[in-house]
Design an enzyme around this catalytic site. Structure first.
Site, PDB file in Angstrom:
ATOM      1  N   GLY A  67       0.862  -1.256   0.086  1.00 55.02           N
ATOM      2  CA  GLY A  67      -0.065  -0.088   0.090  1.00 55.02           C
ATOM      3  C   GLY A  67       0.799   1.317   0.049  1.00 55.02           C
ATOM      4  O   GLY A  67       2.158   1.109   0.195  1.00 55.02           O
ATOM      5  N   GLY A  75      -0.826   2.623   6.659  1.00 52.88           N
ATOM      6  CA  GLY A  75      -0.998   1.891   7.660  1.00 52.88           C
ATOM      7  C   GLY A  75      -0.396   0.561   7.848  1.00 52.88           C
ATOM      8  O   GLY A  75      -0.713  -0.564   8.536  1.00 52.88           O
ATOM      9  N   LYS A  76       0.483   0.166   6.756  1.00 49.22           N
ATOM     10  CA  LYS A  76       1.208  -1.174   6.617  1.00 49.22           C
ATOM     11  C   LYS A  76       1.704  -1.528   8.025  1.00 49.22           C
ATOM     12  O   LYS A  76       1.671  -2.598   8.512  1.00 49.22           O
ATOM     13  CB  LYS A  76       1.972  -0.906   5.460  1.00 49.22           C
ATOM     14  N   ASP A  89      10.794  -0.136   5.269  1.00 51.29           N
ATOM     15  CA  ASP A  89      11.529   1.000   6.039  1.00 51.29           C
ATOM     16  C   ASP A  89      12.822   0.675   6.970  1.00 51.29           C
ATOM     17  O   ASP A  89      13.865   0.695   6.729  1.00 51.29           O
ATOM     18  CB  ASP A  89      10.789   1.806   7.141  1.00 51.29           C
ATOM     19  N   ARG A 121      13.471  -0.873  -6.409  1.00 45.96           N
ATOM     20  CA  ARG A 121      12.432  -1.322  -5.575  1.00 45.96           C
ATOM     21  C   ARG A 121      12.127  -2.683  -6.215  1.00 45.96           C
ATOM     22  O   ARG A 121      11.832  -3.623  -5.257  1.00 45.96           O
ATOM     23  CB  ARG A 121      11.271  -0.171  -5.984  1.00 45.96           C
ATOM     24  N   ILE A 160       5.710  -0.904   0.498  1.00 42.91           N
ATOM     25  CA  ILE A 160       4.801  -0.447  -0.483  1.00 42.91           C
ATOM     26  C   ILE A 160       4.581  -1.339  -1.570  1.00 42.91           C
ATOM     27  O   ILE A 160       3.665  -1.565  -2.110  1.00 42.91           O
ATOM     28  CB  ILE A 160       5.568   1.079  -1.104  1.00 42.91           C
ATOM     29  N   SER A 161       5.875  -1.861  -2.085  1.00 45.44           N
ATOM     30  CA  SER A 161       5.691  -3.021  -3.091  1.00 45.44           C
ATOM     31  C   SER A 161       4.946  -2.560  -4.323  1.00 45.44           C
ATOM     32  O   SER A 161       3.997  -3.219  -4.375  1.00 45.44           O
ATOM     33  CB  SER A 161       5.607  -4.187  -2.679  1.00 45.44           C
TER      34      SER A 161
HETATM   35  N1  LIG Z   1      10.595   8.055  -3.031  1.00 43.56           N
HETATM   36  C1  LIG Z   1      10.060   7.367  -1.948  1.00 43.56           C
HETATM   37  N2  LIG Z   1       8.910   6.583  -2.491  1.00 43.56           N
HETATM   38  C2  LIG Z   1       8.207   5.903  -1.470  1.00 43.56           C
HETATM   39  N3  LIG Z   1       8.689   5.809  -0.243  1.00 43.56           N
HETATM   40  C3  LIG Z   1       9.863   6.345   0.159  1.00 43.56           C
HETATM   41  C4  LIG Z   1      10.515   7.255  -0.910  1.00 43.56           C
HETATM   42  N4  LIG Z   1      11.591   7.968  -0.096  1.00 43.56           N
HETATM   43  C5  LIG Z   1      11.603   7.536   1.093  1.00 43.56           C
HETATM   44  N5  LIG Z   1      10.607   6.668   1.539  1.00 43.56           N
HETATM   45  C6  LIG Z   1      10.143   5.911   2.679  1.00 43.56           C
HETATM   46  O1  LIG Z   1      10.516   4.630   2.330  1.00 43.56           O
HETATM   47  C7  LIG Z   1       9.454   3.594   2.597  1.00 43.56           C
HETATM   48  C8  LIG Z   1       9.258   2.870   1.541  1.00 43.56           C
HETATM   49  O2  LIG Z   1       9.960   1.636   1.661  1.00 43.56           O
HETATM   50  P1  LIG Z   1       9.812   0.454   0.892  1.00 43.56           P
HETATM   51  O3  LIG Z   1      10.942  -0.451   0.819  1.00 43.56           O
HETATM   52  O4  LIG Z   1       8.264  -0.182   1.869  1.00 43.56           O
HETATM   53  O5  LIG Z   1       9.328   0.873  -0.702  1.00 43.56           O
HETATM   54  S1  LIG Z   1       9.245  -0.145  -1.900  1.00 43.56           S
HETATM   55  O6  LIG Z   1       8.648  -1.147  -1.546  1.00 43.56           O
HETATM   56  O7  LIG Z   1      10.792  -0.298  -2.275  1.00 43.56           O
HETATM   57  O8  LIG Z   1       8.655   0.804  -2.854  1.00 43.56           O
HETATM   58  C9  LIG Z   1       8.326   4.641   3.172  1.00 43.56           C
HETATM   59  O9  LIG Z   1       8.058   4.167   4.428  1.00 43.56           O
HETATM   60  P2  LIG Z   1       6.497   4.028   4.594  1.00 43.56           P
HETATM   61  O10 LIG Z   1       5.753   5.281   5.004  1.00 43.56           O
HETATM   62  O11 LIG Z   1       6.381   3.146   5.924  1.00 43.56           O
HETATM   63  O12 LIG Z   1       5.748   3.133   3.424  1.00 43.56           O
HETATM   64  C10 LIG Z   1       8.727   6.007   2.916  1.00 43.56           C
HETATM   65  O13 LIG Z   1       8.778   6.535   4.597  1.00 43.56           O
HETATM   66  N1  LIG Z   2      -6.050   1.993  11.249  1.00 38.56           N
HETATM   67  C1  LIG Z   2      -5.501   3.357  11.498  1.00 38.56           C
HETATM   68  N2  LIG Z   2      -6.194   3.982  12.182  1.00 38.56           N
HETATM   69  C2  LIG Z   2      -5.836   5.349  12.402  1.00 38.56           C
HETATM   70  N3  LIG Z   2      -4.538   5.941  12.194  1.00 38.56           N
HETATM   71  C3  LIG Z   2      -3.697   4.978  11.566  1.00 38.56           C
HETATM   72  C4  LIG Z   2      -4.306   3.496  11.355  1.00 38.56           C
HETATM   73  N4  LIG Z   2      -2.984   2.680  10.878  1.00 38.56           N
HETATM   74  C5  LIG Z   2      -1.917   3.675  10.864  1.00 38.56           C
HETATM   75  N5  LIG Z   2      -2.363   5.056  11.318  1.00 38.56           N
HETATM   76  C6  LIG Z   2      -1.545   6.013  11.613  1.00 38.56           C
HETATM   77  O1  LIG Z   2      -1.061   6.500  10.173  1.00 38.56           O
HETATM   78  C7  LIG Z   2       0.284   6.846  10.121  1.00 38.56           C
HETATM   79  C8  LIG Z   2       0.940   5.982   9.076  1.00 38.56           C
HETATM   80  O2  LIG Z   2       0.857   4.719   9.745  1.00 38.56           O
HETATM   81  P1  LIG Z   2       2.073   3.559   9.118  1.00 38.56           P
HETATM   82  O3  LIG Z   2       1.728   2.241   9.701  1.00 38.56           O
HETATM   83  O4  LIG Z   2       3.299   4.056   9.436  1.00 38.56           O
HETATM   84  O5  LIG Z   2       1.845   3.451   7.845  1.00 38.56           O
HETATM   85  P2  LIG Z   2       2.910   2.989   6.451  1.00 38.56           P
HETATM   86  O6  LIG Z   2       3.791   1.843   7.258  1.00 38.56           O
HETATM   87  O7  LIG Z   2       2.040   2.415   5.513  1.00 38.56           O
HETATM   88  O8  LIG Z   2       3.550   3.985   6.106  1.00 38.56           O
HETATM   89  C9  LIG Z   2       0.634   6.840  11.428  1.00 38.56           C
HETATM   90  O9  LIG Z   2       0.630   7.682  12.097  1.00 38.56           O
HETATM   91  C10 LIG Z   2      -0.318   5.731  12.303  1.00 38.56           C
HETATM   92  O10 LIG Z   2      -0.390   6.152  13.413  1.00 38.56           O
END
Ligand SMILES: Nc1ncnc2c1ncn2[C@@H]1O[C@H](COP(=O)(O)OS(=O)(=O)O)[C@@H](OP(=O)(O)O)[C@H]1O
Ligand SMILES: Nc1ncnc2c1ncn2[C@@H]1O[C@H](COP(=O)(O)OP(=O)(O)O)[C@@H](O)[C@H]1O
Length: 215
Positions: A45, A50-51, A75, A92, A118-119
């Site tokens: 996602g 919220g992953k 991350d 990626r 994110i994948s």
């Molecule tokens: N350019 C760019 N695009 C997307 N995300 C970015 C980027 N730069 C840094 N980040 C941070 O890296 C987290 C995503 O890493 P992933 O390994 O899950 O990404 S992927 O599956 O390789 O696309 C992602 O963390 P999550 O918010 O937990 O998804 C971002 O906070």
């Molecule tokens: N089910 C939920 N309801 C409300 N807030 C959420 C929920 N899941 C995640 N959040 C909030 O949303 C933000 C992103 O969550 P996170 O788990 O870090 O997402 P991702 O790993 O996809 O980047 C955080 O501030 C988290 O507290």
């Protein structure tokens, strides 16, 4: 000895003359010990969907029920195993390939492996699925709107992306290919985002109904 009677040397990728070793203790024995089926729950996602939160909530709920789990978070893995990778499309792809192979090892160990990345590319997720036959790969799509993710923006990355300080940010100026055949889709209900516990429960129910929580 663990060696096959007639050793078969292989060449895989850049490795040549390698030999696969079989051992008497395999996945079946490990699953019996743990009382569960090794599998990979792959959570995909947008950033902020919220992953990580649902991965941890699910791990907690399974642990409290006596199950062995392990979370592979994109991350976090980019601090170690994948520290050499950027966010270019090919990096990626490599990120997902590596995490898919590691997740496969955890599933073979009998663990319920929860991967949250994110994948963004369908082809990469499907390549991981192909590593885990017999329905051992369970895809969870965090189908929450970009607007919600961006409104949360806990790391301020969407803001940086919108102001051009980050280039190639998923959902802003980099693609996210939504899944079309996920086993589980987590989405808004009545205009509200379900709680992390409710999301974890949705995955738990799937695991229970499909026999993953017994060997
Ligand atoms: N350019 C760019 N695009 C997307 N995300 C970015 C980027 N730069 C840094 N980040 C941070 O890296 C987290 C995503 O890493 P992933 O390994 O899950 O990404 S992927 O599956 O390789 O696309 C992602 O963390 P999550 O918010 O937990 O998804 C971002 O906070
Ligand atoms: N089910 C939920 N309801 C409300 N807030 C959420 C929920 N899941 C995640 N959040 C909030 O949303 C933000 C992103 O969550 P996170 O788990 O870090 O997402 P991702 O790993 O996809 O980047 C955080 O501030 C988290 O507290």
């Amino acid at each position: 000895s663990c060696l096959r009677e007639k050793p078969v040397m292989s060449n895989i990728g850049k490795s040549t003359n390698i030999l696969w070793h079989d051992c008497p203790i395999g996945q079946t024995e490990r699953q019996k010990l743990l009382g569960q089926k090794g599998c990979v729950i792959w959570i995909t996602g947008l950033s902020g969907s919220g992953k990580s939160t649902v991965a941890c909530a699910l791990s907690r709920e399974l642990h409290y029920r006596g199950h062995h789990t392990y979370v592979l978070d994109g991350d976090n893995l980019r601090h170690g195993l994948n520290r050499d990778l950027s966010f270019k499309a090919e990096d990626r792809t490599e990120n997902i390939r590596r995490v898919g192979e590691v997740a496969k090892l955890f599933a073979d160990a009998g663990t319920i492996c929860i991967a949250s990345l994110i994948s963004p590319y369908r082809r990469d997720r499907d390549a991981c699925r192909a590593l885990l036959p017999d329905s051992r790969f369970i895809e969870v799509f965090m189908d929450l709107p970009l607007e919600l993710c961006e409104a949360r923006d806990p790391k301020g990355l969407y803001k940086l992306a919108r102001t051009g300080k980050i280039k190639g940010f998923t959902g802003v100026d980099d693609p996210y290919e939504s899944p079309v055949n996920s086993e589980i889709v987590i989405k808004m209900e009545g205009g509200e985002c379900p709680s992390p516990k409710a999301m974890a429960q949705q995955v738990l129910s799937y695991l229970e109904k499909n026999g993953y929580l017994q060997a």
